[in-house]
Enzyme design. Structure first.
Site, PDB file in Angstrom:
ATOM      1  N   THR A 211       5.275  -8.137   7.415  1.00  0.00           N
ATOM      2  CA  THR A 211       4.338  -7.433   8.296  1.00  0.00           C
ATOM      3  C   THR A 211       3.270  -8.346   8.920  1.00  0.00           C
ATOM      4  O   THR A 211       2.359  -7.845   9.572  1.00  0.00           O
ATOM      5  CB  THR A 211       3.632  -6.302   7.536  1.00  0.00           C
ATOM      6  OG1 THR A 211       2.964  -6.843   6.390  1.00  0.00           O
ATOM      7  CG2 THR A 211       4.632  -5.239   7.094  1.00  0.00           C
TER       8      THR A 211
ATOM      9  N   TYR B 216       8.060  -9.656  15.336  1.00  0.00           N
ATOM     10  CA  TYR B 216       7.968  -8.611  14.315  1.00  0.00           C
ATOM     11  C   TYR B 216       8.686  -7.344  14.755  1.00  0.00           C
ATOM     12  O   TYR B 216       9.528  -6.796  14.032  1.00  0.00           O
ATOM     13  CB  TYR B 216       6.499  -8.306  14.024  1.00  0.00           C
ATOM     14  CG  TYR B 216       6.284  -7.036  13.235  1.00  0.00           C
ATOM     15  CD1 TYR B 216       6.677  -6.935  11.902  1.00  0.00           C
ATOM     16  CD2 TYR B 216       5.682  -5.916  13.824  1.00  0.00           C
ATOM     17  CE1 TYR B 216       6.497  -5.760  11.178  1.00  0.00           C
ATOM     18  CE2 TYR B 216       5.504  -4.746  13.109  1.00  0.00           C
ATOM     19  CZ  TYR B 216       5.903  -4.674  11.795  1.00  0.00           C
ATOM     20  OH  TYR B 216       5.724  -3.506  11.087  1.00  0.00           O
TER      21      TYR B 216
ATOM     22  N   GLN C 195       0.811  -1.205   0.000  1.00  0.00           N
ATOM     23  CA  GLN C 195       0.000   0.000   0.000  1.00  0.00           C
ATOM     24  C   GLN C 195       0.856   1.271   0.000  1.00  0.00           C
ATOM     25  O   GLN C 195       0.525   2.250  -0.679  1.00  0.00           O
ATOM     26  CB  GLN C 195      -0.982   0.007   1.165  1.00  0.00           C
ATOM     27  CG  GLN C 195      -0.384  -0.134   2.539  1.00  0.00           C
ATOM     28  CD  GLN C 195      -1.448  -0.228   3.636  1.00  0.00           C
ATOM     29  OE1 GLN C 195      -2.643  -0.073   3.403  1.00  0.00           O
ATOM     30  NE2 GLN C 195      -1.007  -0.490   4.857  1.00  0.00           N
TER      31      GLN C 195
ATOM     32  N   LYS D  19      12.184  -5.743  13.160  1.00  0.00           N
ATOM     33  CA  LYS D  19      12.223  -4.376  12.619  1.00  0.00           C
ATOM     34  C   LYS D  19      13.296  -3.554  13.322  1.00  0.00           C
ATOM     35  O   LYS D  19      13.995  -2.748  12.690  1.00  0.00           O
ATOM     36  CB  LYS D  19      10.855  -3.713  12.759  1.00  0.00           C
ATOM     37  CG  LYS D  19       9.771  -4.287  11.862  1.00  0.00           C
ATOM     38  CD  LYS D  19      10.044  -4.050  10.383  1.00  0.00           C
ATOM     39  CE  LYS D  19       9.849  -2.600   9.998  1.00  0.00           C
ATOM     40  NZ  LYS D  19      10.055  -2.370   8.538  1.00  0.00           N
TER      41      LYS D  19
END
Length: 307
Positions: free
Chosen positions: A75, A138, A25, A142
């Site tokens: 993600t 996650y 997106q 990151k």
């Protein structure tokens, strides 16, 4: 005359940018918000293996960009708990490779990170210098990517942490809520996780401004203005969707505790980001206004919602 001609050509010089993660997106919003004078090469998983130094190096050397924007990531927050190697491959190893390749090609690297690098135990908005302490695979992966950039290419790179991103493109919380509001008679939405929604359109605009800055800082926070819970966001989605004809009926929405909706990955209960530093570069717009802009666009596309 020759000097004047050189000046005109210089003013028209094209900035070349590689956007990585073209199916996502944010990458789609980056293309939609493309400024004048920018040539973009958008790369996805079928175009380049970002976990391969040789593969990425060849593509970057061929295009010779001024800037690389990494809009890709693993993600799947809950899946990452049992898929640790895949999460670290995309969120750390690939990012370190990007930093090495960007450094070797003398181009700027802009990398998008997340509020999940924080533990959510604060009651004040997190600054760029706040201590990180991720509580999920996650978030940890990151954070490892952030550290890889700091260790490899601190001189011309920036980490942009954001939160609760949605868009007219792809699958996200806003579009999922719209679908569920059509299908269900009532909804329960988590009300004790606090942060701020971010329209990817505004994030894309901020990234383009960073791409053109003469100098950049190491870490930025960017979200829309204001504060909300997921419940607040869901209520606003329904209200504005009814206003703009995306829904034809109102259903009851109740706030539920995180404990009533257990997930494999632990979410930060409070992850509001202090974006005041970034607001000096680009004006923040309140999340309700940004949400309405997104819903207006959705209502105008094919007279319905792209799900």
């Amino acid at each position: 005359m020759l000097f004047l001609l050189f000046a005109i050509v210089s003013l028209r010089k094209i900035m070349k940018v590689i956007v990585i993660g073209k199916s996502g997106q944010l990458a789609n919003e980056l293309i939609a918000e493309l400024p004048e004078g920018v040539a973009v090469l958008s790369l996805g998983r079928n175009d380049v293996d970002i976990t391969s130094y040789n593969d990425l190096s060849v593509r970057v050397h061929q295009f010779q960009p001024n800037v690389i924007i990494n809009a890709s990531a693993y993600t799947a927050v809950d899946k990452a708990e049992s898929d640790r190697d895949a999460a670290y491959a995309l969120n750390e190893i690939a990012v370190e490779i990007m930093a090495k390749v960007a450094k070797e090609n003398n181009c700027r690297l802009l990398h998008v990170s997340t509020d999940f690098v924080f533990d959510g135990e604060s009651n004040l908005a997190y600054d760029v210098s706040s201590n990180t302490n991720p509580k999920s695979v996650y978030g940890a992966s990151k954070l490892a990517g952030e550290q890889a950039i700091k260790n490899t290419y601190p001189e011309n790179s920036a980490i942009i942490r954001t939160s609760w991103v949605y868009s007219t493109f792809g699958i996200n919380f806003v579009k999922t809520m719209l679908r569920l509001m059509k299908e269900k008679e009532q909804l329960g939405v988590v009300g004790d996780q606090i942060g701020c929604p971010t329209n990817a359109k505004g994030l894309a605009q901020f990234l383009w401004l960073l791409a053109s800055q003469t100098e950049i800082k190491q870490v930025y926070h960017w979200s829309d203005a204001g504060v909300a819970s997921w419940y607040d966001l869901a209520v606003a989605i329904q209200e504005l969707a009814l206003k703009h004809g995306l829904l034809d009926k109102k259903i009851p929405i109740s706030a539920i505790a995180s404990s009533a909706y257990p997930t494999p990955a632990k979410r930060p209960k409070f992850s509001l980001l202090n974006s005041s530093q970034s607001a000096l570069i680009s004006e923040q717009i309140h999340w309700r206004e940004q949400l309405e802009l997104c819903l207006i666009k959705l209502s105008s596309e094919n007279n319905g919602i792209r799900l």
